[in-house]
Design a protein around this motif. Structure first.
Motif: not given
Length: 189
Positions: A1-6
Motif C-alpha cells: 500500500m505504501y508503494a502505491m500511495i507514495c
C-alpha cells in the motif's frame, strides 16, 4: 500500500482491487498479491522523472464500466502530472451504479475536476502561475455532456451533484479536452 500511495501510481488499481478482500482473503487473492509483487520486482528500475519541457500541471481521467462484479459499480481513476511526472493519483470505486458508459466517464470527470481545482488553488498559494488547467478525458460523449448545459433526455437520471462540472467549465476555471490515444513510454533509470 505504501508503494502505491507514495511512489507507484501504476499499481493503484491492482492494490485497490486486492484491498477489497482484506477482511476475508482467499487463495486467488494471495495469487493476485504475488502477481503485484512480481510486477514490482520486474519494474523496480522504473522511476518518476521530472522534466521542464512540458506544459506544467495536467490531468488525465478514465474509468471502467461495472468493473466490480459484486456491486456492479465502476472504478474511476485520475492522474495529475507536473513537468511530466506523476504528482497525484487515485483509483476508487464510484459511489453509485451507473447506467451508461457516458455516466461513468462523466462521474470520473467531475471527481477529477474537483481535485484539479484544489491543486490549482494550491499552486497559486505556492506562487506557481499557470495560464490554463486542462483535464484530459477519453470519452467524447462525457466531454460533450460536460460542455453542453442543456437538457438531455438520455442523461436525466444522472445525479445533480455531478453537473457541477458544467459550471466550472462555463466559468473557464478549467478546460476539458479529448485525450490523445498515443502512449507515452515509461522512463527507466
Amino acid at each position: 500500500m505504501y508503494a502505491m500511495i507514495c511512489i507507484r501510481p501504476d499499481i493503484a488499481y491492482s492494490v485497490g482491487m486486492m484491498s477489497i478482500f482484506l477482511a476475508n482473503p482467499g487463495k486467488e487473492h494471495w495469487e493476485g498479491v504475488k502477481w503485484i509483487l512480481r510486477y514490482l520486482k520486474g519494474t523496480y528500475k522504473f522511476c518518476i522523472c521530472y522534466g521542464s519541457n512540458t506544459e506544467g500541471l495536467l490531468s488525465f481521467t478514465d474509468s471502467d464500466m461495472a468493473g466490480d462484479i459484486d456491486s456492479m459499480r465502476s472504478t474511476s481513476g485520475y492522474l495529475f502530472t507536473y513537468t511530466a511526472a506523476a504528482l497525484s493519483w487515485q483509483s476508487k470505486l464510484q459511489k453509485c451504479v451507473a447506467l451508461s458508459t457516458t455516466e461513468v466517464e462523466y462521474i470520473a470527470v467531475t471527481e477529477c475536476c474537483k481535485e484539479m481545482l484544489w491543486l490549482k488553488r494550491f499552486f497559486k498559494e505556492l506562487g506557481i502561475d499557470q495560464e490554463k488547467f486542462t483535464v484530459f478525458c477519453d470519452s467524447q460523449s462525457a466531454i460533450y455532456l460536460s460542455k453542453n448545459p442543456s437538457f438531455h433526455s438520455k442523461s436525466k437520471h444522472i445525479h445533480i451533484r455531478y453537473h457541477w462540472v458544467r459550471e466550472v467549465l462555463e466559468e473557464k476555471s478549467l478546460y476539458l479536452d479529448k485525450n490523445s490515444t498515443t502512449a507515452t513510454p515509461l522512463h527507466s533509470s
